[in-house]
Structure formats: C-alpha cells, structure tokens
Design an enzyme around this catalytic site. Structure first.
Site: not given
Ligand code: DX5
Ligand code: ZN
Length: 223
Positions: A9, A34, A36, A38, A67, A69, A138, A176
């Site tokens: 990520s 990955h 993310d 948001m 991913h 969100m 998650m 994740d």
């Molecule tokens: C959280 C993300 C993850 C996050 C994981 O909402 O979907 O992908 O970046 O981070 P770590 O590995 O630090 O928990």
């Molecule tokens: Zn993620």
C-alpha cells in the site's frame, strides 16, 4: 514453502522518493502495488485519485491493485480502469449497486474485488461471490495506515474461505490493515493468501526489500 502474494500500500510511501521506492520494492520481489482511494466521506481521510494511479502505471509494470473507499464507486470505475487499474475493489457497504458495479468492473477489463469492513458479516457478500476474483477482508477500520490488526476478523476469513470452497470458487482472500510478520500467520491459517501492507513494508527498519522478505519468511515458517 507457502507462497503468498504481497501487495504494497503506497499510502505509507515516501512521496519525495516515490519512483525509487517502487523500483526498490520491485527488485525486492514485490507482487502488486495497492492503491488506497479515499473520498473523505465513505472514510474520514482523503487520499489519491486516478491521477496518482496513472503515475504508478508509468513507473512500474507491476499489477495495480486498487481499493476504492468511496461513495458511489460506479461513478469512478471507468476513470480508474483507464488510468491503469488491473484489479478494482469496491466495498459491499458502498451502496445499492454493488452487483452491477462488479459486473461493470469485469466489462472494463479489470479483475473485480469485493471488500468488507470489520463490522460487516461474511454472509453479506454471498450473492456476489460468482462475480469476483478476490475478497478483501479489512483487518482494521478503513481510512488510515498504521492501525492495529483486529484479530476478531479472523473468524470471518475462515467463514469466507469455507463459502468459497463450497462454491468451488478460485477467488482468493486478501487481508488489509495491521499486517506484519507477527499478524500474517494468523491470517494465513484462517485462509488468506494475499497480504496488503503499508507500514511493515515502507516503514520497515531495514528497508522495503527486507520487509517483503520478512513477510515471505513468516509465511514459509507456518507448518
Ligand atoms: C486502510 C488501507 C490500508 C492501509 C494499510 O484503509 O486500506 O491499505 O494503507 O496500512 P497498514 O499496513 O499500515 O495497516
Ligand atoms: Zn487498502
């Protein structure tokens, strides 16, 4: 040997040296990137959009595991597909059109993933299992990297693992959030084979390549 897929990520990447870090990770044997996404509404944080994904596509040939969100993901999947997504994941909690959106992701030439928050039961994804290649469970509340792994989600990984077997599905389970060499074994034993990590790769004391190796070693030591 217990082969696993590692998806890094980039939320915890050092953006001043982003391209260098990706190349080091690639040489260190990373499998996927990955990304993310948001929107500050579905989750409290705001991160990145198709523009960053496009930059990733220019930097690396590794598969881009996106991913989402975000609310109303159906409005944005085409932009992410065009920007270079190989895999596109949407949350089961993201609205009433999840079935159709997963079909559209496949039609756009991407591999569909269904994602569940820690509070969402395994059975909620039962009717979309035939549409997907991956289930992302998650293991933290989505929104931020650096959070603590929630061990109570492991029962759900086991349940989804059983559901996939019953349906003769080849879909894999990804986890994740809070994944490290310490938490990976529990998730592996529960049935996960793909591991997302930000902190224990990009912030690993001995560097990203050593972080990747530490996760593989943790998997290989499982009897
Ligand atoms: C959280 C993300 C993850 C996050 C994981 O909402 O979907 O992908 O970046 O981070 P770590 O590995 O630090 O928990
Ligand atoms: Zn993620």
């Amino acid at each position: 040997m217990n082969p696993i897929t590692i998806s890094a990520s980039i939320l915890s990447a050092n953006w001043a040296n982003f391209a260098d870090q990706i190349h080091i990770a690639e040489e260190g044997g990373l499998d996927w990137i990955h990304v993310d996404v948001m929107d500050g509404s579905f989750v409290p944080n705001i991160s990145m959009g198709p523009f960053i994904l496009k930059t990733c596509r220019q930097i690396t040939n590794l598969p881009l595991d996106v991913h989402l969100m975000i609310e109303k993901p159906e409005r944005h999947i085409e932009a992410f597909a065009e920007a270079g997504a190989d895999r596109l994941g949407i949350h089961i909690e993201s609205g009433p059109n999840v079935y159709r959106t997963l079909q559209e992701i496949r039609a756009l030439g991407c591999s569909p993933t269904i994602v569940l928050n820690p509070g969402t039961p395994a059975q909620s994804i039962s009717s979309v299992l035939e549409l997907i290649d991956m289930v992302l469970v998650m293991t933290v509340n989505p929104g931020f990297s650096g959070q603590k792994f929630i061990p109570e989600t492991m029962g759900k990984v086991e349940e989804i693992s059983r559901m996939l077997k019953e349906r003769n599905s080849n879909a894999i389970i990804q986890v994740d959030g809070g994944i490290s060499q310490d938490t990976l074994p529990q998730a592996y034993k529960a049935g996960a084979r793909c591991f997302v990590s930000a902190t224990s790769l990009f912030k690993y004391t001995d560097g990203i390549a050593a972080g990747i190796q530490a996760l593989r070693t943790a998997a290989d030591q499982i009897k």
